[in-house]
Structures are given as C-alpha cells and as structure tokens.
Design a protein around this motif. Structure first.
Motif, PDB file in Angstrom:
ATOM      1  N   MET A 162     -25.453  53.699  38.738  1.00  0.00           N
ATOM      2  CA  MET A 162     -26.681  54.466  38.556  1.00  0.00           C
ATOM      3  C   MET A 162     -26.664  55.198  37.218  1.00  0.00           C
ATOM      4  SD  MET A 162     -28.381  57.450  40.970  1.00  0.00           S
ATOM      5  CE  MET A 162     -26.802  58.280  41.184  1.00  0.00           C
ATOM      6  N   TYR A 163     -27.548  54.764  36.324  1.00  0.00           N
ATOM      7  CA  TYR A 163     -27.728  55.408  35.024  1.00  0.00           C
ATOM      8  C   TYR A 163     -29.094  56.097  34.987  1.00  0.00           C
ATOM      9  CZ  TYR A 163     -23.839  52.576  33.126  1.00  0.00           C
ATOM     10  OH  TYR A 163     -22.614  52.004  32.870  1.00  0.00           O
ATOM     11  N   HIS A 164     -29.261  56.975  34.001  1.00  0.00           N
ATOM     12  CA  HIS A 164     -30.548  57.617  33.743  1.00  0.00           C
ATOM     13  C   HIS A 164     -30.881  57.478  32.255  1.00  0.00           C
ATOM     14  CE1 HIS A 164     -29.488  59.359  37.667  1.00  0.00           C
ATOM     15  NE2 HIS A 164     -30.773  59.588  37.820  1.00  0.00           N
ATOM     16  N   TYR A 165     -30.606  58.524  31.472  1.00  0.00           N
ATOM     17  CA  TYR A 165     -30.830  58.455  30.021  1.00  0.00           C
ATOM     18  C   TYR A 165     -29.740  57.607  29.361  1.00  0.00           C
ATOM     19  CZ  TYR A 165     -33.760  62.709  30.473  1.00  0.00           C
ATOM     20  OH  TYR A 165     -34.707  63.643  30.814  1.00  0.00           O
ATOM     21  N   ILE A 166     -30.140  56.763  28.416  1.00  0.00           N
ATOM     22  CA  ILE A 166     -29.175  56.081  27.557  1.00  0.00           C
ATOM     23  C   ILE A 166     -29.416  56.592  26.139  1.00  0.00           C
ATOM     24  CG2 ILE A 166     -28.216  53.883  26.801  1.00  0.00           C
ATOM     25  CD1 ILE A 166     -27.894  54.412  29.800  1.00  0.00           C
ATOM     26  N   SER A 167     -28.990  57.800  25.917  1.00  0.00           N
ATOM     27  CA  SER A 167     -29.170  58.473  24.626  1.00  0.00           C
ATOM     28  C   SER A 167     -28.316  59.727  24.609  1.00  0.00           C
ATOM     29  CB  SER A 167     -30.644  58.846  24.400  1.00  0.00           C
ATOM     30  OG  SER A 167     -31.103  59.714  25.423  1.00  0.00           O
ATOM     31  N   ALA A 168     -28.033  60.203  23.400  1.00  0.00           N
ATOM     32  CA  ALA A 168     -27.310  61.466  23.266  1.00  0.00           C
ATOM     33  C   ALA A 168     -28.260  62.606  23.612  1.00  0.00           C
ATOM     34  CB  ALA A 168     -26.778  61.624  21.856  1.00  0.00           C
ATOM     35  N   PRO A 169     -27.826  63.583  24.397  1.00  0.00           N
ATOM     36  CA  PRO A 169     -28.726  64.693  24.737  1.00  0.00           C
ATOM     37  C   PRO A 169     -29.009  65.567  23.528  1.00  0.00           C
ATOM     38  CG  PRO A 169     -26.502  65.148  25.506  1.00  0.00           C
ATOM     39  CD  PRO A 169     -26.486  63.735  24.984  1.00  0.00           C
ATOM     40  N   PRO A 170     -30.193  66.184  23.460  1.00  0.00           N
ATOM     41  CA  PRO A 170     -30.491  67.102  22.357  1.00  0.00           C
ATOM     42  C   PRO A 170     -29.584  68.321  22.397  1.00  0.00           C
ATOM     43  CG  PRO A 170     -32.193  67.214  24.045  1.00  0.00           C
ATOM     44  CD  PRO A 170     -31.304  66.069  24.418  1.00  0.00           C
ATOM     45  N   ALA A 171     -29.526  69.023  21.292  1.00  0.00           N
ATOM     46  CA  ALA A 171     -28.614  70.164  21.164  1.00  0.00           C
ATOM     47  C   ALA A 171     -28.897  71.243  22.210  1.00  0.00           C
ATOM     48  CB  ALA A 171     -28.708  70.741  19.759  1.00  0.00           C
ATOM     49  N   ALA A 230     -30.055  70.786  25.244  1.00  0.00           N
ATOM     50  CA  ALA A 230     -30.150  70.193  26.582  1.00  0.00           C
ATOM     51  C   ALA A 230     -29.472  71.071  27.628  1.00  0.00           C
ATOM     52  CB  ALA A 230     -29.517  68.807  26.578  1.00  0.00           C
ATOM     53  N   ASP A 231     -30.075  71.101  28.819  1.00  0.00           N
ATOM     54  CA  ASP A 231     -29.462  71.866  29.900  1.00  0.00           C
ATOM     55  C   ASP A 231     -28.350  71.035  30.541  1.00  0.00           C
ATOM     56  OD1 ASP A 231     -30.665  70.005  31.628  1.00  0.00           O
ATOM     57  OD2 ASP A 231     -32.355  71.338  32.080  1.00  0.00           O
ATOM     58  N   VAL A 232     -27.688  71.600  31.521  1.00  0.00           N
ATOM     59  CA  VAL A 232     -26.534  70.952  32.125  1.00  0.00           C
ATOM     60  C   VAL A 232     -26.919  69.637  32.804  1.00  0.00           C
ATOM     61  CG1 VAL A 232     -26.761  72.249  34.292  1.00  0.00           C
ATOM     62  CG2 VAL A 232     -24.537  71.323  33.629  1.00  0.00           C
ATOM     63  N   TYR A 233     -28.149  69.564  33.331  1.00  0.00           N
ATOM     64  CA  TYR A 233     -28.579  68.354  34.025  1.00  0.00           C
ATOM     65  C   TYR A 233     -28.822  67.215  33.043  1.00  0.00           C
ATOM     66  CZ  TYR A 233     -29.248  71.797  37.687  1.00  0.00           C
ATOM     67  OH  TYR A 233     -29.044  72.805  38.585  1.00  0.00           O
ATOM     68  N   ARG A 234     -29.475  67.528  31.931  1.00  0.00           N
ATOM     69  CA  ARG A 234     -29.726  66.487  30.930  1.00  0.00           C
ATOM     70  C   ARG A 234     -28.407  65.996  30.335  1.00  0.00           C
ATOM     71  NH1 ARG A 234     -33.424  64.642  26.921  1.00  0.00           N
ATOM     72  NH2 ARG A 234     -32.389  62.791  26.097  1.00  0.00           N
ATOM     73  N   ARG A 235     -27.485  66.893  30.096  1.00  0.00           N
ATOM     74  CA  ARG A 235     -26.187  66.469  29.549  1.00  0.00           C
ATOM     75  C   ARG A 235     -25.450  65.569  30.540  1.00  0.00           C
ATOM     76  NH1 ARG A 235     -25.948  71.956  28.037  1.00  0.00           N
ATOM     77  NH2 ARG A 235     -24.341  72.368  29.613  1.00  0.00           N
ATOM     78  N   GLY A 254     -22.487  61.302  31.963  1.00  0.00           N
ATOM     79  CA  GLY A 254     -22.437  61.179  30.514  1.00  0.00           C
ATOM     80  C   GLY A 254     -21.051  61.251  29.928  1.00  0.00           C
ATOM     81  N   THR A 255     -20.120  61.856  30.648  1.00  0.00           N
ATOM     82  CA  THR A 255     -18.757  62.006  30.139  1.00  0.00           C
ATOM     83  C   THR A 255     -17.866  60.813  30.459  1.00  0.00           C
ATOM     84  OG1 THR A 255     -18.140  63.167  32.173  1.00  0.00           O
ATOM     85  CG2 THR A 255     -18.855  64.520  30.292  1.00  0.00           C
ATOM     86  N   TYR A 256     -18.353  59.881  31.256  1.00  0.00           N
ATOM     87  CA  TYR A 256     -17.488  58.799  31.718  1.00  0.00           C
ATOM     88  C   TYR A 256     -17.202  57.789  30.607  1.00  0.00           C
ATOM     89  CZ  TYR A 256     -18.120  60.199  36.627  1.00  0.00           C
ATOM     90  OH  TYR A 256     -18.128  60.874  37.819  1.00  0.00           O
ATOM     91  N   THR A 257     -15.937  57.601  30.326  1.00  0.00           N
ATOM     92  CA  THR A 257     -15.509  56.572  29.380  1.00  0.00           C
ATOM     93  C   THR A 257     -15.418  55.229  30.104  1.00  0.00           C
ATOM     94  OG1 THR A 257     -13.172  56.910  29.867  1.00  0.00           O
ATOM     95  CG2 THR A 257     -14.145  58.303  28.143  1.00  0.00           C
ATOM     96  N   ALA A 258     -15.132  54.184  29.351  1.00  0.00           N
ATOM     97  CA  ALA A 258     -14.923  52.876  29.971  1.00  0.00           C
ATOM     98  C   ALA A 258     -13.736  52.925  30.928  1.00  0.00           C
ATOM     99  CB  ALA A 258     -14.704  51.817  28.894  1.00  0.00           C
ATOM    100  N   GLU A 259     -12.721  53.712  30.585  1.00  0.00           N
ATOM    101  CA  GLU A 259     -11.558  53.847  31.465  1.00  0.00           C
ATOM    102  C   GLU A 259     -11.945  54.546  32.768  1.00  0.00           C
ATOM    103  OE1 GLU A 259     -11.633  54.646  28.240  1.00  0.00           O
ATOM    104  OE2 GLU A 259     -10.435  52.941  27.507  1.00  0.00           O
ATOM    105  N   ASP A 260     -12.798  55.567  32.680  1.00  0.00           N
ATOM    106  CA  ASP A 260     -13.281  56.235  33.889  1.00  0.00           C
ATOM    107  C   ASP A 260     -14.069  55.250  34.758  1.00  0.00           C
ATOM    108  OD1 ASP A 260     -12.251  58.729  33.103  1.00  0.00           O
ATOM    109  OD2 ASP A 260     -14.049  59.176  31.932  1.00  0.00           O
ATOM    110  N   LEU A 261     -14.901  54.459  34.107  1.00  0.00           N
ATOM    111  CA  LEU A 261     -15.684  53.479  34.845  1.00  0.00           C
ATOM    112  C   LEU A 261     -14.766  52.482  35.554  1.00  0.00           C
ATOM    113  CD1 LEU A 261     -18.514  52.417  35.524  1.00  0.00           C
ATOM    114  CD2 LEU A 261     -18.384  51.004  33.465  1.00  0.00           C
ATOM    115  N   ALA A 262     -13.738  52.047  34.883  1.00  0.00           N
ATOM    116  CA  ALA A 262     -12.795  51.109  35.493  1.00  0.00           C
ATOM    117  C   ALA A 262     -12.174  51.698  36.754  1.00  0.00           C
ATOM    118  CB  ALA A 262     -11.710  50.740  34.483  1.00  0.00           C
ATOM    119  N   GLN A 263     -11.839  52.983  36.720  1.00  0.00           N
ATOM    120  CA  GLN A 263     -11.253  53.624  37.893  1.00  0.00           C
ATOM    121  C   GLN A 263     -12.254  53.697  39.047  1.00  0.00           C
ATOM    122  OE1 GLN A 263      -9.506  57.394  36.872  1.00  0.00           O
ATOM    123  NE2 GLN A 263      -8.253  56.541  35.233  1.00  0.00           N
ATOM    124  N   LEU A 264     -13.513  53.977  38.732  1.00  0.00           N
ATOM    125  CA  LEU A 264     -14.540  54.031  39.779  1.00  0.00           C
ATOM    126  C   LEU A 264     -14.729  52.660  40.413  1.00  0.00           C
ATOM    127  CD1 LEU A 264     -17.281  56.249  38.083  1.00  0.00           C
ATOM    128  CD2 LEU A 264     -15.885  56.858  40.064  1.00  0.00           C
TER     129      LEU A 264
END
Length: 225
Positions: free
Chosen positions: A5-14, A16-21, A210-220
């Motif tokens: 499950m993804y949402h935004y595929i972009s860097a959050p604005p400066a 941005a609240d905790v939800y957008r980040r 947003g913080t998940y790296t490819a390594e995090d994804l592999a673990q999930l």
C-alpha cells in the motif's frame, strides 16, 4: 501474497505534517523498491489474478506481489507511472472520483488516468469524496458506490471491480452495498499478507512508509502474516 500500500510517490514539502511525511515515498526510494522486487524474483499481478486464484485455483507466480496506490495523487502519474513502465510492472490506483471530476490540484486528471489505463495500469474506486463510510445511511452508501463506479466507467469504459475503503473504515453494510453494486472485493488497511475468499471484501495489505528502504521492504515481504 503481499499487497503493498503506497500513497504519495514524491518527497514531502518542507512544511509537511507527520502524516504527509509518513505517506510519502520519494521517487528514488520507490525505484529502489521496484529494483529490489525485480532482482528478488517478484512479479506483479492484479487483484483480479488473486480472485481467480482463490475461486478457480489458477496458478500465481511463486513470488507474486500486488502494488496499490491510494488517493490518486498527481505524483502517481508523474513519478510512479514512468517507473512502473520502466520495470514492466502493473499497479492498482484507487481514485477519489469527485476530486478528479473537480480538477482538484494535486490529484490526477482524467486524461492522465486514461493514459495510464491504456498502458495497462488498473484503477479502482476510493469513493466519491473520501468520507468515513462506517455507520452511514444506506442511501448515502449507494450514492458513494454507484457514483464512483459510474465516473470510472464513463472515462475508462470498464466497471471498477475493487474498492479501497477511505481511511480503511467500513462495516458490514458498506461491504453489502459495494457487493450489490458489482464490486468483486475491497481493500482494508489491516496489516497482513494471507488472503482467503471469505475475506475478499476485507483484504489485508502491507503499508509502505516513507522511511522504508529496500532492505526494510525485503524484511516485510519475508514475514508470514
């Protein structure tokens, strides 16, 4: 079989609240996810494929994965779509149809959605205007279910078969209305990757933060849940 499950595929604005980040996966990170999936032997399949496997016993790839994107943000077109094409993958995009009809800034337009659909990407409903559907009157739910369906049919020529419940909120009446409107199933925000036909209107997903790296994804993806 994980449904990511993804949402935004972009860097959050400066500002941005905790939800957008939390919901924002930078394009470079998203590409690292797709690169990992390809190198690890995963193949993207569709929600239809999952249903056919559950109902008809059709074979799925040994390492199948479904990619979903909620809300229909414009960066799904500008950032996610080109990367999916580059890696030969398909995603399911769940759009808020009234937002598209209104041309709301920050959301995909119908021409963008039509282009993606013509290229093989899939689209489903995320309701008309993203309300909390739980506990709502029957007439209101019918308006939501049929309104989203009719808008997508008008522009894409296809009956949307899948609903992603806004904010993951639903109840038995919500399921009954969408089932009666011809939808094949629904997606929740419950965590997990094991699916049964009994749960086809309450499919579990794996939230990608947003913080998940490819390594995090592999673990999930390695979890048995």
């Amino acid at each position: 079989m994980p449904i990511l499950m993804y949402h935004y595929i972009s860097a959050p604005p400066a500002d941005a609240d905790v939800y957008r980040r939390d919901l924002s996966v930078a394009p470079e990170r998203f590409e690292s996810h797709l690169k990992y999936l390809r190198e690890a032997g995963y193949q993207t399949v569709t929600l239809d494929d999952l249903l056919y496997a559950l109902t008809q016993g059709r074979t799925l790839p040994a390492k199948a994965v479904i990619l979903t994107f909620d809300d229909g943000y414009e960066d799904n077109y500008t950032n996610a779509f080109p990367l999916l094409q580059r890696y030969g993958m398909v995603g399911h995009f769940f759009i808020i149809t009234d937002f598209v009809n209104q041309g709301r800034p920050g959301y995909m337009s119908w021409p963008q959605i039509e282009e993606m659909a013509a290229a093989g990407q899939r689209f489903g409903s995320h309701s008309r205007d993203h309300p909390d559907l739980k506990g709502k009157p029957l007439d209101y739910l019918v308006w939501q279910a049929l309104g989203g369906k009719e808008s997508i049919e008008e522009h894409l020529g296809d009956h949307p078969r899948w609903i992603s419940y806004p904010s993951g909120s639903y109840d038995e009446q919500v399921i009954a209305v969408y089932r009666s409107a011809g939808y094949w199933g629904g997606l929740s925000i419950r965590q997990g990757a094991t699916h049964t036909l009994d749960d086809i209107f309450q499919l579990k997903r794996v939230r990608v933060r947003g913080t998940y790296t490819a390594e995090d994804l592999a673990q999930l993806l390695a979890l048995e849940w």
